[in-house]
Design a protein around this motif. Structure first.
Motif, PDB file in Angstrom:
ATOM      1  N   GLU A 144      37.581  37.475  34.871  1.00  0.00           N
ATOM      2  CA  GLU A 144      36.569  38.016  35.779  1.00  0.00           C
ATOM      3  C   GLU A 144      36.723  39.535  35.926  1.00  0.00           C
ATOM      4  OE1 GLU A 144      40.077  36.676  38.320  1.00  0.00           O
ATOM      5  OE2 GLU A 144      38.964  35.942  36.567  1.00  0.00           O
ATOM      6  N   ARG A 145      37.802  40.080  35.389  1.00  0.00           N
ATOM      7  CA  ARG A 145      38.009  41.526  35.414  1.00  0.00           C
ATOM      8  C   ARG A 145      37.054  42.274  34.484  1.00  0.00           C
ATOM      9  NH1 ARG A 145      44.642  41.812  34.725  1.00  0.00           N
ATOM     10  NH2 ARG A 145      45.219  41.276  36.875  1.00  0.00           N
ATOM     11  N   LEU A 146      36.438  41.589  33.549  1.00  0.00           N
ATOM     12  CA  LEU A 146      35.521  42.249  32.624  1.00  0.00           C
ATOM     13  C   LEU A 146      34.418  42.983  33.371  1.00  0.00           C
ATOM     14  CD1 LEU A 146      34.973  39.594  29.801  1.00  0.00           C
ATOM     15  CD2 LEU A 146      36.127  41.796  29.558  1.00  0.00           C
ATOM     16  N   ARG A 147      34.093  44.164  32.908  1.00  0.00           N
ATOM     17  CA  ARG A 147      33.041  44.965  33.534  1.00  0.00           C
ATOM     18  C   ARG A 147      31.704  44.233  33.515  1.00  0.00           C
ATOM     19  NH1 ARG A 147      33.027  49.800  30.358  1.00  0.00           N
ATOM     20  NH2 ARG A 147      31.748  48.572  28.908  1.00  0.00           N
ATOM     21  N   ASP A 148      31.394  43.591  32.380  1.00  0.00           N
ATOM     22  CA  ASP A 148      30.142  42.838  32.248  1.00  0.00           C
ATOM     23  C   ASP A 148      30.434  41.338  32.216  1.00  0.00           C
ATOM     24  OD1 ASP A 148      28.524  45.177  32.067  1.00  0.00           O
ATOM     25  OD2 ASP A 148      29.153  45.424  29.981  1.00  0.00           O
ATOM     26  N   PHE A 149      31.215  40.897  33.169  1.00  0.00           N
ATOM     27  CA  PHE A 149      31.594  39.483  33.210  1.00  0.00           C
ATOM     28  C   PHE A 149      30.370  38.573  33.246  1.00  0.00           C
ATOM     29  CE2 PHE A 149      32.651  35.721  35.875  1.00  0.00           C
ATOM     30  CZ  PHE A 149      33.495  35.082  34.972  1.00  0.00           C
ATOM     31  N   GLY A 150      29.319  39.009  33.902  1.00  0.00           N
ATOM     32  CA  GLY A 150      28.114  38.187  33.996  1.00  0.00           C
ATOM     33  C   GLY A 150      27.537  37.837  32.640  1.00  0.00           C
ATOM     34  N   LEU A 151      27.639  38.755  31.677  1.00  0.00           N
ATOM     35  CA  LEU A 151      27.131  38.486  30.326  1.00  0.00           C
ATOM     36  C   LEU A 151      27.920  37.396  29.627  1.00  0.00           C
ATOM     37  CD1 LEU A 151      26.458  42.060  28.861  1.00  0.00           C
ATOM     38  CD2 LEU A 151      24.760  40.332  29.490  1.00  0.00           C
ATOM     39  N   MET A 152      29.223  37.306  29.949  1.00  0.00           N
ATOM     40  CA  MET A 152      30.122  36.402  29.231  1.00  0.00           C
ATOM     41  C   MET A 152      30.491  35.155  30.021  1.00  0.00           C
ATOM     42  SD  MET A 152      30.903  37.571  26.196  1.00  0.00           S
ATOM     43  CE  MET A 152      32.433  36.675  25.889  1.00  0.00           C
ATOM     44  N   LYS A 153      30.048  35.084  31.261  1.00  0.00           N
ATOM     45  CA  LYS A 153      30.508  34.019  32.148  1.00  0.00           C
ATOM     46  C   LYS A 153      30.352  32.631  31.540  1.00  0.00           C
ATOM     47  CE  LYS A 153      30.101  32.448  36.938  1.00  0.00           C
ATOM     48  NZ  LYS A 153      29.415  32.670  38.237  1.00  0.00           N
ATOM     49  N   GLY A 154      29.237  32.381  30.882  1.00  0.00           N
ATOM     50  CA  GLY A 154      28.993  31.062  30.307  1.00  0.00           C
ATOM     51  C   GLY A 154      29.814  30.777  29.066  1.00  0.00           C
ATOM     52  N   LYS A 155      30.514  31.794  28.564  1.00  0.00           N
ATOM     53  CA  LYS A 155      31.312  31.626  27.349  1.00  0.00           C
ATOM     54  C   LYS A 155      32.814  31.655  27.629  1.00  0.00           C
ATOM     55  CE  LYS A 155      27.702  33.948  24.624  1.00  0.00           C
ATOM     56  NZ  LYS A 155      27.353  32.863  23.695  1.00  0.00           N
ATOM     57  N   ILE A 156      33.166  31.736  28.906  1.00  0.00           N
ATOM     58  CA  ILE A 156      34.574  31.848  29.287  1.00  0.00           C
ATOM     59  C   ILE A 156      35.002  30.617  30.072  1.00  0.00           C
ATOM     60  CG2 ILE A 156      36.254  33.157  30.626  1.00  0.00           C
ATOM     61  CD1 ILE A 156      34.624  35.663  30.085  1.00  0.00           C
ATOM     62  N   ASP A 157      36.092  30.012  29.622  1.00  0.00           N
ATOM     63  CA  ASP A 157      36.705  28.902  30.349  1.00  0.00           C
ATOM     64  C   ASP A 157      37.773  29.531  31.238  1.00  0.00           C
ATOM     65  OD1 ASP A 157      37.414  26.438  31.203  1.00  0.00           O
ATOM     66  OD2 ASP A 157      38.019  25.643  29.261  1.00  0.00           O
ATOM     67  N   LEU A 158      37.380  29.888  32.437  1.00  0.00           N
ATOM     68  CA  LEU A 158      38.194  30.742  33.296  1.00  0.00           C
ATOM     69  C   LEU A 158      39.344  29.970  33.938  1.00  0.00           C
ATOM     70  CD1 LEU A 158      38.250  33.683  34.291  1.00  0.00           C
ATOM     71  CD2 LEU A 158      36.891  32.934  36.262  1.00  0.00           C
ATOM     72  N   GLY A 159      40.523  30.569  33.864  1.00  0.00           N
ATOM     73  CA  GLY A 159      41.682  30.004  34.550  1.00  0.00           C
ATOM     74  C   GLY A 159      42.329  28.828  33.856  1.00  0.00           C
ATOM     75  N   ARG A 160      41.964  28.556  32.607  1.00  0.00           N
ATOM     76  CA  ARG A 160      42.504  27.391  31.905  1.00  0.00           C
ATOM     77  C   ARG A 160      43.802  27.720  31.187  1.00  0.00           C
ATOM     78  NH1 ARG A 160      39.679  23.345  29.606  1.00  0.00           N
ATOM     79  NH2 ARG A 160      41.724  22.731  28.836  1.00  0.00           N
ATOM     80  N   TRP A 161      44.788  26.842  31.331  1.00  0.00           N
ATOM     81  CA  TRP A 161      45.990  26.861  30.510  1.00  0.00           C
ATOM     82  C   TRP A 161      45.920  25.636  29.617  1.00  0.00           C
ATOM     83  CZ3 TRP A 161      49.697  30.569  30.123  1.00  0.00           C
ATOM     84  CH2 TRP A 161      49.748  31.531  31.134  1.00  0.00           C
ATOM     85  N   MET A 162      45.780  25.839  28.338  1.00  0.00           N
ATOM     86  CA  MET A 162      45.655  24.720  27.414  1.00  0.00           C
ATOM     87  C   MET A 162      46.995  24.422  26.760  1.00  0.00           C
ATOM     88  SD  MET A 162      41.957  25.207  25.558  1.00  0.00           S
ATOM     89  CE  MET A 162      42.391  26.747  24.749  1.00  0.00           C
ATOM     90  N   GLY A 163      47.269  23.141  26.549  1.00  0.00           N
ATOM     91  CA  GLY A 163      48.461  22.737  25.832  1.00  0.00           C
ATOM     92  C   GLY A 163      48.336  23.049  24.353  1.00  0.00           C
TER      93      GLY A 163
END
Length: 383
Positions: free
Chosen positions: A240-259
């Motif tokens: 969410e620190r991205l300057r244009d986070f709104g453009l990428m929001k739908g492409k980011i799985d935020l806060g995920r730690w994957m195995g």
């Protein structure tokens, strides 16, 4: 008027049904093509894997190793397991414990030939001193250099042998008085990071998995618009620190730690996987006040390559000791170069696949944890 509307509805119905049938047919055709292409690629990878592992037999050392895992849990637990498995296959006796246990008491009872501590940041050096006082050899393998050298500088001198994954830290520890220091990067676990058959939802043109450290954010701010125009997937914390986070929001799985398995599936499903090393002067969670640089590849370098994914990585000067840029890996040194190379390799599929395949082959031949443990044991037990 009502009759006329019903007649139009009857006329439209066959058209609608025809379009739906055509859409289903096209979907089946596209799905079959995609499945066939991936199946063919997966089969090629399996064939290359057989060649990569052919004749690869690790020597078994007549030694008893006491392995002290980090005991930190995820994300360190897969590393604990990978190294334990590699050790198990290469020594005649292996005892496993972790940094939260009374290791010195265990070592005094079983008298191993060597105690190998992984990471060691949460392991009491008093136990190391006690084991050495009892005549038991000790070694440590640092996994996060140079980012915690403020802490490791007080740990390393307590051990007989020091291993570090950062080349520039070798001289750093020697200057602290450590007489036996060796460069040993991490690697890939082929049980987890290997060609796989990911779900359709895990397939994308471009993928990046990692945390949004501030220097990464500064770089990604310059490529956000391009990534937003592509089938991109990003997973990790702080994006969410991205300057244009709104453009990428739908492409980011935020806060995920994957195995490791899910991560490997995402790598497998991507045409291009971005690798961006953490900056040695990054302010976030950094204990490197002496300003030691970083020239060595991170573990992700080997894990991405092991999945036969085209890896686009930033430049680290010692990368050439492990891969050949343009042959089995691709590098970038600026946002514009990253964009240009992503455009090129998305449009040149066969070239992209060949580079990815070569990267996977080299990784499985040279950069697995089996190979790393073979090197480690060769240093600890020469001859």
């Amino acid at each position: 008027m009502a009759i006329k509307r019903r007649r139009r509805s009857r006329k439209r119905q066959p058209v609608r049904e025809h379009r739906e049938r055509r859409g289903v047919s096209r979907g089946k055709t596209d799905g079959y093509k995609l499945g066939w292409q991936h199946g063919h690629w997966y089969g090629q990878c399996e064939s290359v894997l057989q060649h990569a592992f052919a004749g690869q037999v690790f020597p078994v050392r007549q030694a008893h190793v006491l392995f002290v895992a980090t005991g930190k849990g995820y994300p360190y637990s897969p590393l604990d397991e990978a190294i334990a498995n590699a050790l198990r296959a290469q020594v005649t006796q292996l005892t496993i414990t972790d940094a939260q246990q009374p290791v010195a008491d265990v070592a005094r009872r079983i008298r191993p030939d060597i105690v190998i501590v992984l990471d060691g940041l949460q392991f009491n050096v008093g136990q190391v001193d006690a084991m050495r006082a009892d005549g038991i050899r000790t070694a440590i393998w640092f996994t996060d250099d140079p980012y915690y050298t403020d802490i490791t500088s007080g740990i390393a001198p307590h051990y007989d042998v020091v291993f570090t994954l950062e080349l520039l830290c070798v001289d750093f520890y020697r200057q602290l008085g450590c007489p036996n220091v060796h460069y040993l990067p991490l690697g890939a676990d082929p049980l987890e990071f290997r060609p796989r058959n990911p779900l359709r939802s895990q397939r994308h043109d471009i993928c990046f998995i990692g945390s949004a450290y501030w220097k990464r954010v500064e770089f990604f701010n310059q490529v956000t618009k391009y990534l937003a125009s592509k089938d991109t997937h990003i997973s990790g914390i702080w994006w969410e620190r991205l300057r244009d986070f709104g453009l990428m929001k739908g492409k980011i799985d935020l806060g995920r730690w994957m195995g490791p398995t899910e991560t490997a599936n995402m790598y497998n499903g991507a045409k291009i996987v971005i690798n961006m090393h953490r900056a040695p002067d990054e302010d976030t969670f950094n204990n490197n006040t002496t300003g030691i640089g970083a020239v060595s590849p991170n573990p992700r370098t080997f894990e991405i390559a092991a999945c036969a994914a085209l890896q686009l990585t930033d430049v680290r000067s010692d990368l050439v000791s492990f891969y050949t840029p343009g042959y089995d890996i691709v590098t970038y040194s600026s946002p514009q170069e990253m964009i240009e190379k992503m455009e090129y390799y998305l449009a040149h599929e066969e070239e992209r696949k060949q580079i990815a395949m070569r990267g996977m082959y080299r990784t499985m031949r040279e950069h697995t944890y089996g190979k790393r443990i073979e090197a480690l044991l060769g240093i600890l037990f020469p001859g």
